[in-house]
Design a protein around this motif. Structure first.
Motif, short mmCIF file in Angstrom:
data_model
loop_
_atom_site.label_atom_id
_atom_site.label_comp_id
_atom_site.label_asym_id
_atom_site.label_seq_id
_atom_site.Cartn_x
_atom_site.Cartn_y
_atom_site.Cartn_z
N THR A 7 0.98 -1.25 -0.10
CA THR A 7 0.15 0.03 0.00
C THR A 7 1.08 1.18 0.02
OG1 THR A 7 -0.10 0.16 2.35
CG2 THR A 7 -1.89 -1.24 1.34
N GLY A 8 0.18 2.37 0.00
CA GLY A 8 1.03 3.82 0.00
C GLY A 8 1.81 3.72 1.32
N GLU A 9 1.19 3.25 2.40
CA GLU A 9 1.66 3.22 3.66
C GLU A 9 2.92 2.38 3.97
OE1 GLU A 9 -1.73 2.78 3.26
OE2 GLU A 9 -1.91 4.85 3.53
N ASN A 10 3.18 1.25 3.15
CA ASN A 10 4.12 0.27 3.70
C ASN A 10 5.22 0.24 2.13
OD1 ASN A 10 2.70 -1.37 1.61
ND2 ASN A 10 2.56 -3.18 3.21
N GLN A 12 7.49 2.37 0.63
CA GLN A 12 8.85 2.76 0.99
C GLN A 12 9.64 2.01 1.80
OE1 GLN A 12 10.68 5.00 -0.60
NE2 GLN A 12 9.15 5.99 -1.78
N GLU A 13 8.97 1.50 2.79
CA GLU A 13 9.66 0.60 3.94
C GLU A 13 9.95 -0.76 3.17
OE1 GLU A 13 8.15 -2.18 7.63
OE2 GLU A 13 7.26 0.07 7.37
N GLN A 60 -4.93 1.38 -4.71
CA GLN A 60 -3.83 2.12 -4.32
C GLN A 60 -3.72 2.92 -5.51
OE1 GLN A 60 -2.29 2.06 -1.43
NE2 GLN A 60 -3.90 0.60 -0.92
N LEU A 63 -0.69 5.74 -5.30
CA LEU A 63 0.71 5.02 -5.42
C LEU A 63 0.87 4.69 -6.89
CD1 LEU A 63 3.22 3.62 -4.30
CD2 LEU A 63 1.96 1.84 -3.74
#
Length: 124
Positions: A7-10, A12-13, A60, A63
């Protein structure tokens, strides 16, 4: 290894971590995406040392837009935070395995030196 939902939240990580990450950008209504899904799953099982993630382009959209996904399925591959490949269209398991094999062989220190040299050359 089972695939993970990206998702947009994970995002980059996930892609900034160490190792290889292979992402499948897909949508439920996409016929080629549906045909690719079992191939992607099989390749993920064949490569337990690689992170495999799926990005639902409908859920998404922000993203997908940020990454300029214009056709699906699209596969993106990262290693140690660097995007190494981006392929659109239905891919074979062999093609994905070949990308992974090339990524594993890549000298990442040399790749970073080349990228930095390109950046320095472009800044002049």
């Amino acid at each position: 290894m089972a695939t993970v939902e990206i998702t947009g939240e994970n995002f980059q990580e996930t892609v900034q971590g160490d190792g290889i990450v292979v992402l499948d950008f897909w949508a439920e209504w996409c016929g080629p995406c549906q045909r690719f899904a079992p191939i992607f799953e099989r390749v993920s099982e064949e490569n337990p040392d690689v992170v495999f993630g799926k990005v639902d382009t409908e859920a998404q959209q922000e993203l997908s837009a940020a990454l300029q996904i214009q056709s699906i399925p699209t596969v993106m591959m990262f290693r140690d935070g660097l995007m190494l490949a981006r392929e659109s269209g239905l891919q074979s398991g062999k093609a994905i395995n070949d990308l992974i094999a090339r990524a594993k062989e890549l000298d990442m220190d040399e790749a970073r030196r080349q990228i930095e040299a390109l950046r320095q050359g472009g800044a002049q």
